[in-house]
Design an enzyme around this catalytic site. Structure first.
Site, short mmCIF file in Angstrom:
data_model
loop_
_atom_site.label_atom_id
_atom_site.label_comp_id
_atom_site.label_asym_id
_atom_site.label_seq_id
_atom_site.Cartn_x
_atom_site.Cartn_y
_atom_site.Cartn_z
N ASP A 1 -31.64 -35.51 -10.84
CA ASP A 1 -30.65 -34.44 -10.95
C ASP A 1 -30.23 -34.04 -9.53
O ASP A 1 -30.90 -33.26 -8.85
CB ASP A 1 -31.25 -33.24 -11.69
N LYS B 1 -29.86 -24.25 -11.28
CA LYS B 1 -29.63 -25.15 -10.15
C LYS B 1 -29.27 -24.41 -8.86
O LYS B 1 -28.87 -25.02 -7.88
CB LYS B 1 -28.58 -26.18 -10.53
N ASN C 1 -18.72 -43.09 -18.19
CA ASN C 1 -17.95 -42.05 -18.87
C ASN C 1 -16.50 -42.16 -18.40
O ASN C 1 -16.20 -42.91 -17.46
CB ASN C 1 -18.54 -40.67 -18.58
#
Length: 400
Positions: A305, A343, A209
């Site tokens: 994650d 989270k 990215n």
């Protein structure tokens, strides 16, 4: 910003590096500081007071017996007004006078009268710098509590190679800012992740990215400036690590995961600003994939994650603050709040990538900070360093 509103006394002595003082004045004023230049007689042989006066917007002090300025005992006023004295360049002669307490011109008199911290930036021939007398004088200045920015290596004005070049100006600026910043994070262990990850599918190609790492590096820089011990875990970027941080370079999301997992239990604060790839190729080809005319299909699998794992494994024996980022293109508050809760974050910094001046590659960012209570604070478009300041202010309030 660390230098905004501060008064800098810039002492310029007579070395060839005096020409760099003009750019240093510009950088200090750009950072929001007021600069009062004091020059030695020898410095005026290399650069004119007029140049530095135009750049600083202040009269340059050169003559201890100036009838107009000294009618109000101007050198004492200059000494009292300074938040920081920066000597750049500091010649061997100036260093020796400062170490011996000699006050025979405007600059040395002001330095003897000021109670402000002093930052000494030596610049001279290598042999002069390495001379035992110069090294002893520098050690004496350290015992006085003065700060030293060591000179860099390279080609000197005399065509010799060695140590003696004036330190890079951004480094001088950063050290000055650090001296003037309260050590509010002293004793804190901080981990900051930054930059993109590269997920390779053959030896020369990868999925990634556009993250530049600028936001994470600004967060690490501000934390180090506030005297935290900072571990910066960085994906591949082209910007230098902030002074005073420990840089850990990684490439893939799995490498970042393994390193952060190992470091996390010892940390007081973790700020996950990295743009970690959600997926990686299920298989890496051993050789470069050739273009053969047909489409190439790449199967992707989930990356771990990291942020969610950190939220689940917060240490019970200590307060650990966990901050995440959410880069969104729609439903900013809803998506960021959902991520915050899922989270187990203390707060989340959310930005809309479609907004002007926000997102990848920019020097600015426009963010919204959302905490566990649902309180949402929207910041205006700011430089990323200013955003980092606001983030650390918020973290410090949580400690309090």
């Amino acid at each position: 910003m660390a230098l905004k509103g501060k008064s800098i006394l810039l002492g310029v002595s007579g070395g060839i590096a005096a020409y760099k003082s003009a750019e240093l004045v510009r950088l200090f004023t750009k950072a929001g500081a007021t600069v009062q230049v004091v020059m030695t007689a020898n410095a005026r042989q290399f650069i004119t007071p007029l140049t530095l006066q135009v750049l600083s917007g202040q009269p340059v002090c050169t003559n201890l017996f100036d009838l107009e300025f000294e009618s109000q005992i101007g050198h004492i006023q200059v000494a009292r007004a300074a938040h920081l004295a920066v000597l750049a360049p500091a010649t061997a002669n100036l260093i020796a006078k400062l170490a011996a307490g000699i006050a025979d011109d405007y600059l040395t008199t002001v330095l003897l009268a000021t109670t402000a911290p002093v930052l000494v930036c030596p610049a001279m021939n290598t042999k002069m710098y390495e001379n035992l007398a110069t090294q002893k004088n520098l050690e004496t200045l350290r015992t006085y509590g003065h700060h030293i920015v060591e000179p860099s290596e390279g080609t000197l004005a005399c065509k010799e190679e060695g140590t003696g070049r004036l330190a890079e100006l951004p480094e001088i600026l950063e050290v000055a800012g650090r001296i003037l910043t309260p050590a509010t994070l002293k004793g804190k262990q901080v981990l900051v992740s930054s930059g993109p990850t590269w997920e390779r599918f053959d030896p020369v190609r990868f999925i990634s990215n556009p993250s530049s790492g600028k936001m994470g590096y600004a967060i690490a820089q501000v934390a180090a400036r506030r005297s935290a011990k900072v571990h910066l875990v960085s994906g591949p970027v082209s910007i230098p690590a902030p002074r005073g941080t420990t840089l850990h370079r990684v490439t893939s999301a799995m490498e970042m995961h393994d390193l952060i997992t190992r470091l996390a239990p010892q940390m007081d604060v973790i700020v996950m600003a990295a743009a970690v790839s959600d997926y990686r190729p299920a298989q890496m080809l051993p050789q470069k994939a050739k273009k053969v005319g047909s489409d190439l299909t790449i199967t992707l699998q989930n990356n771990p994650d990291i942020l969610a794992q950190l939220g689940r494994s917060k240490p019970q024996a200590k307060q650990q603050i966990l901050v995440g980022f959410a880069a969104e293109t729609e439903n900013l508050i809803e998506n960021a709040t959902s991520k915050l809760k899922a989270k187990n974050l203390d707060f989340i910094v959310a930005n809309n990538l479609t907004q002007s001046g926000s997102g990848f590659g920019c020097d600015t960012n426009q963010v919204r900070i959302i905490d566990r209570s649902g309180d949402s604070t929207e910041l205006p478009c700011l430089l990323k360093e200013e955003v980092a300041e606001r983030i650390w202010d918020r973290i410090e309030r949580l400690f309090q």
